[in-house]
Write a protein that holds these residues in place. Structure first.
Motif, PDB file in Angstrom:
ATOM      1  N   LYS A 208       0.874  -1.165   0.058  1.00 31.82           N
ATOM      2  CA  LYS A 208       0.250   0.033   0.093  1.00 31.82           C
ATOM      3  C   LYS A 208       0.910   1.354  -0.017  1.00 31.82           C
ATOM      4  O   LYS A 208       0.617   1.968  -0.504  1.00 31.82           O
ATOM      5  CB  LYS A 208      -1.117  -0.158   1.194  1.00 31.82           C
ATOM      6  N   VAL A 226      -5.036  -2.658 -11.557  1.00 31.52           N
ATOM      7  CA  VAL A 226      -5.744  -3.810 -11.792  1.00 31.52           C
ATOM      8  C   VAL A 226      -5.709  -4.684 -10.488  1.00 31.52           C
ATOM      9  O   VAL A 226      -4.769  -4.869  -9.953  1.00 31.52           O
ATOM     10  CB  VAL A 226      -5.551  -4.765 -12.959  1.00 31.52           C
ATOM     11  N   ALA A 252     -14.932  -8.979 -10.257  1.00 30.36           N
ATOM     12  CA  ALA A 252     -15.880  -9.629 -11.185  1.00 30.36           C
ATOM     13  C   ALA A 252     -16.811 -10.833 -10.444  1.00 30.36           C
ATOM     14  O   ALA A 252     -16.394 -11.495  -9.659  1.00 30.36           O
ATOM     15  CB  ALA A 252     -15.180 -10.207 -12.432  1.00 30.36           C
TER      16      ALA A 252
HETATM   17  P1  NAD Z   1      -5.744  -6.683  -4.669  1.00 26.75           P
HETATM   18  O1  NAD Z   1      -6.750  -5.500  -4.900  1.00 26.75           O
HETATM   19  O2  NAD Z   1      -5.430  -7.333  -3.241  1.00 26.75           O
HETATM   20  O3  NAD Z   1      -4.283  -6.333  -5.182  1.00 26.75           O
HETATM   21  C1  NAD Z   1      -4.002  -5.609  -6.492  1.00 26.75           C
HETATM   22  C2  NAD Z   1      -2.753  -4.382  -6.286  1.00 26.75           C
HETATM   23  O4  NAD Z   1      -3.278  -3.495  -5.247  1.00 26.75           O
HETATM   24  C3  NAD Z   1      -1.364  -5.069  -5.873  1.00 26.75           C
HETATM   25  O5  NAD Z   1      -0.554  -4.590  -6.709  1.00 26.75           O
HETATM   26  C4  NAD Z   1      -1.410  -4.830  -4.348  1.00 26.75           C
HETATM   27  O6  NAD Z   1      -0.254  -4.748  -3.845  1.00 26.75           O
HETATM   28  C5  NAD Z   1      -2.114  -3.710  -4.236  1.00 26.75           C
HETATM   29  N1  NAD Z   1      -2.917  -3.313  -2.976  1.00 26.75           N
HETATM   30  C6  NAD Z   1      -3.502  -4.248  -2.143  1.00 26.75           C
HETATM   31  N2  NAD Z   1      -3.945  -3.626  -1.070  1.00 26.75           N
HETATM   32  C7  NAD Z   1      -4.112  -2.445  -1.289  1.00 26.75           C
HETATM   33  C8  NAD Z   1      -4.209  -1.199  -0.501  1.00 26.75           C
HETATM   34  N3  NAD Z   1      -4.799  -1.181   0.701  1.00 26.75           N
HETATM   35  N4  NAD Z   1      -4.064   0.003  -0.955  1.00 26.75           N
HETATM   36  C9  NAD Z   1      -3.562   0.212  -2.016  1.00 26.75           C
HETATM   37  N5  NAD Z   1      -2.999  -0.797  -2.856  1.00 26.75           N
HETATM   38  C10 NAD Z   1      -3.282  -2.093  -2.348  1.00 26.75           C
HETATM   39  O7  NAD Z   1      -5.937  -7.854  -5.775  1.00 26.75           O
HETATM   40  P2  NAD Z   1      -5.174  -9.170  -6.045  1.00 26.75           P
HETATM   41  O8  NAD Z   1      -5.635 -10.362  -4.970  1.00 26.75           O
HETATM   42  O9  NAD Z   1      -3.706  -9.057  -6.182  1.00 26.75           O
HETATM   43  O10 NAD Z   1      -5.823  -9.769  -7.454  1.00 26.75           O
HETATM   44  C11 NAD Z   1      -7.200 -10.211  -7.574  1.00 26.75           C
HETATM   45  C12 NAD Z   1      -8.489  -9.353  -7.942  1.00 26.75           C
HETATM   46  O11 NAD Z   1      -7.832  -8.615  -9.033  1.00 26.75           O
HETATM   47  C13 NAD Z   1      -9.527  -9.969  -7.857  1.00 26.75           C
HETATM   48  O12 NAD Z   1     -10.613  -9.153  -7.474  1.00 26.75           O
HETATM   49  C14 NAD Z   1      -9.980 -10.111  -9.640  1.00 26.75           C
HETATM   50  O13 NAD Z   1     -11.114 -10.025 -10.033  1.00 26.75           O
HETATM   51  C15 NAD Z   1      -8.992  -8.571  -9.862  1.00 26.75           C
HETATM   52  N6  NAD Z   1      -8.579  -8.648 -11.428  1.00 26.75           N
HETATM   53  C16 NAD Z   1      -9.483  -7.772 -11.982  1.00 26.75           C
HETATM   54  C17 NAD Z   1      -9.120  -7.744 -13.409  1.00 26.75           C
HETATM   55  C18 NAD Z   1      -9.729  -6.962 -14.413  1.00 26.75           C
HETATM   56  O14 NAD Z   1      -9.538  -6.810 -15.444  1.00 26.75           O
HETATM   57  N7  NAD Z   1     -10.887  -6.286 -13.970  1.00 26.75           N
HETATM   58  C19 NAD Z   1      -8.070  -8.427 -13.937  1.00 26.75           C
HETATM   59  C20 NAD Z   1      -7.392  -9.330 -13.097  1.00 26.75           C
HETATM   60  C21 NAD Z   1      -7.785  -9.276 -11.654  1.00 26.75           C
END
Ligand code: NAD
Length: 497
Positions: A208, A226, A252
């Motif tokens: 974060k 994403v 999603a």
């Molecule tokens: P996540 O939201 O936990 O993390 C995504 C990014 O955000 C990472 O780089 C992480 O370090 C950062 N992050 C995490 N917590 C944060 C915070 N509190 N503040 C700021 N940044 C933060 O997602 P994930 O678990 O890595 O990935 C899975 C999710 O991504 C699922 O919800 C999936 O649907 C989504 N996704 C969406 C798409 C799309 O095209 N819509 C594609 C791939 C994945």
């Protein structure tokens, strides 16, 4: 035991972190921490952005032909060496090797699209828009852009963005997921080998703190994010508040509507592929089959029969499905099976009671099928992001469409039918950004744009395709007159001819 630490990549060099903070990186198939990843501090965030800022001053004016040569070289190296990258992905994410190769190929398609950037950046030219006046347009890069990516596609999702950003003349700071950071560093080394100038592509590892640092940094012009919906919304709002251009793709819950006239063999194959591929850790995974009666029982029999043949295990052993990314995530996904029972659904196949071809400590959960899921249950309303496929039975096409349209998500959906009229109505009425007709995972090819509606995308520009080019460039319209003495004189109004 001293574990290796994945650091940053700044100005063409591996940079060790001195933040004193790290996070563990697992090999999910053996359930062991194999390395640590550095979590950037403020000085490291500033250093990555400074490297990108200083590279922008020259990269923006490098002739397009020269930029394209680097892009082509990157594409060739990636194509030759993708098995190396696939192994890295499997060792940190867990997905099976063939699927890891598949994601790289889809990312490579965006690199290939970006190889055509000179054509995409061409403007318009209107001669004699007014007497002796010509009007034309150009598109220019923005500057430093940040890409923040999720764990589930450590190569493909970053490649949705950075090839286009770089080809258009921007410089990039990529912040990969801390769960599988090594693919990004591997791609950075590949850029160097391809001849990309120092500082054009940087990797900042972190959590974060790194994300917030990029979102608020005055020298970052745009952010492509994403991840999950709550974080996407936060990133969109924070980035916008700090004057950035932001596209934030979120979570999603994708539905597959099956009409009674559909080819049920195709539907069963598709439900398996789209429900359990990559252990359901795909934003375009199908997580709900909406069966228009009377197809449900027949379909469930066909799906169950196919599920019994799936092999879950170590992605390096030729299995169909790998482990989940962490123990915590596996436990969370598995907890939905208990919720389903408590909410009165029928668990047809329980992924917890299966055999796995892998280490006992791997983060295993087998394919799971749950029938008669109440739409009030969290199993239906929440994104599970694991190998759990729900069946919801409806009485009609209209009921199915209304159900899908009531979802707060709108990423992908599919209809299976042999009725062209029904498919056409579905395409027109459904409130979802990416639609498959007898295609379960309708990820658009690189020259179209990827993105959903509602809580699946914050911002108005999707990833790659022409929308991606527009996101990373800003347009200028130029009105020009080369002086001709016969057209002088004062005129305070708009020109009339
Ligand atoms: P996540 O939201 O936990 O993390 C995504 C990014 O955000 C990472 O780089 C992480 O370090 C950062 N992050 C995490 N917590 C944060 C915070 N509190 N503040 C700021 N940044 C933060 O997602 P994930 O678990 O890595 O990935 C899975 C999710 O991504 C699922 O919800 C999936 O649907 C989504 N996704 C969406 C798409 C799309 O095209 N819509 C594609 C791939 C994945």
């Amino acid at each position: 035991m001293n574990q290796p630490i994945v650091g940053h990549w700044i100005a063409d060099k591996h940079v060790a972190s001195n933040s004193g903070r790290t996070a563990p990186v697992y090999d999910p198939a053996i359930g062991v921490v194999t390395k640590q990843v550095a979590l950037a501090n403020e000085a490291e965030i500033n250093s990555a952005v400074a490297a990108a800022s200083s590279a922008f001053a020259t990269w923006k004016d490098v002739p397009q032909a020269k930029r394209q040569q680097v892009l082509f070289k990157f594409r060739e190296l990636l194509n030759e060496r993708k098995p190396e990258l696939a192994e890295i992905i499997t060792s940190e994410h867990g997905k099976v090797l063939s699927d890891a190769l598949g994601e790289i190929t889809r990312g490579q398609e965006v690199v290939e699209f970006a190889c055509g950037m000179p054509h995409l950046l061409k403007g318009f030219y209107t001669e004699n828009a007014s007497t002796g006046v010509d009007v034309y347009s150009t598109r220019q890069p923005l500057g430093v852009v940040a890409v923040i990516s999720p764990f589930n596609f450590p190569a493909m999702v970053p490649m949705w963005f950075f090839p286009i950003a770089i080809a258009a003349g921007n410089t990039v700071v990529l912040k990969p997921s801390e769960k599988d950071p090594s693919a990004a560093i591997w791609m950075a080394e590949l850029w160097r080998e391809a001849g990309l100038p120092s500082g054009v592509f940087n990797v900042l590892n972190g959590d974060k703190e790194a994300v917030d640092g990029l979102l608020t940094h005055p020298d970052v012009q745009a952010v492509s994010f994403v991840g999950s919906t709550p974080i996407a919304k936060y990133v969109y709002e924070t980035g916008a508040k700090h004057g950035k251009r932001v596209q934030a793709l979120g979570g999603a819950k994708n539905h597959m509507l099956v009409l009674p006239d559909a080819d049920l063999e195709l539907v069963a194959d598709s439900a398996i592929n789209a429900g359990f591929g990559s252990a359901g850790e795909r934003c375009m995974a199908i997580s709900v089959v909406v069966a228009v009666e009377p197809v449900a029982d027949t379909l469930i029999a066909k799906v169950t029969e196919r599920m019994s043949k799936l092999r879950t295990g170590d992605g390096r052993r030729g299995c169909d499905m790998g482990p989940l990314v962490t123990r915590e995530h596996r436990d969370k996904v598995a907890s939905y099976i208990d919720i389903a029972v408590a909410d009165g659904a029928r668990v047809v196949v329980d992924g917890r009671n299966q055999e796995f071809d892998g280490d006992v400590n791997g983060f295993w959960l087998g394919p799971t099928l749950i029938d008669q899921v109440p739409t009030s249950s969290k199993v239906y309303t929440e994104e599970i992001f694991g190998p759990v496929l729900s069946i919801v039975r409806v009485k009609s096409f209209d009921e199915g469409v209304a159900l899908i349209n009531s979802s707060p998500f709108g990423n992908g959906t599919a209809i299976f039918t042999n009725d062209g009229g029904a498919a056409r109505r579905f395409q027109n009425e459904i409130e979802v950004g990416m639609i498959g007709i007898n295609v379960p995972i309708p990820v658009p090819v690189a020259y179209y744009s990827f993105g959903g509606f509602k809580n699946s995308l914050f911002g108005d520009t999707k990833a790659h395709g022409v929308e991606g080019v527009h996101f990373y460039t800003r347009g200028k319209a130029i009105t020009s007159r080369w002086l001709d003495p016969s057209h002088g004189g004062i005129n305070l109004g708009f020109p009339q001819n």
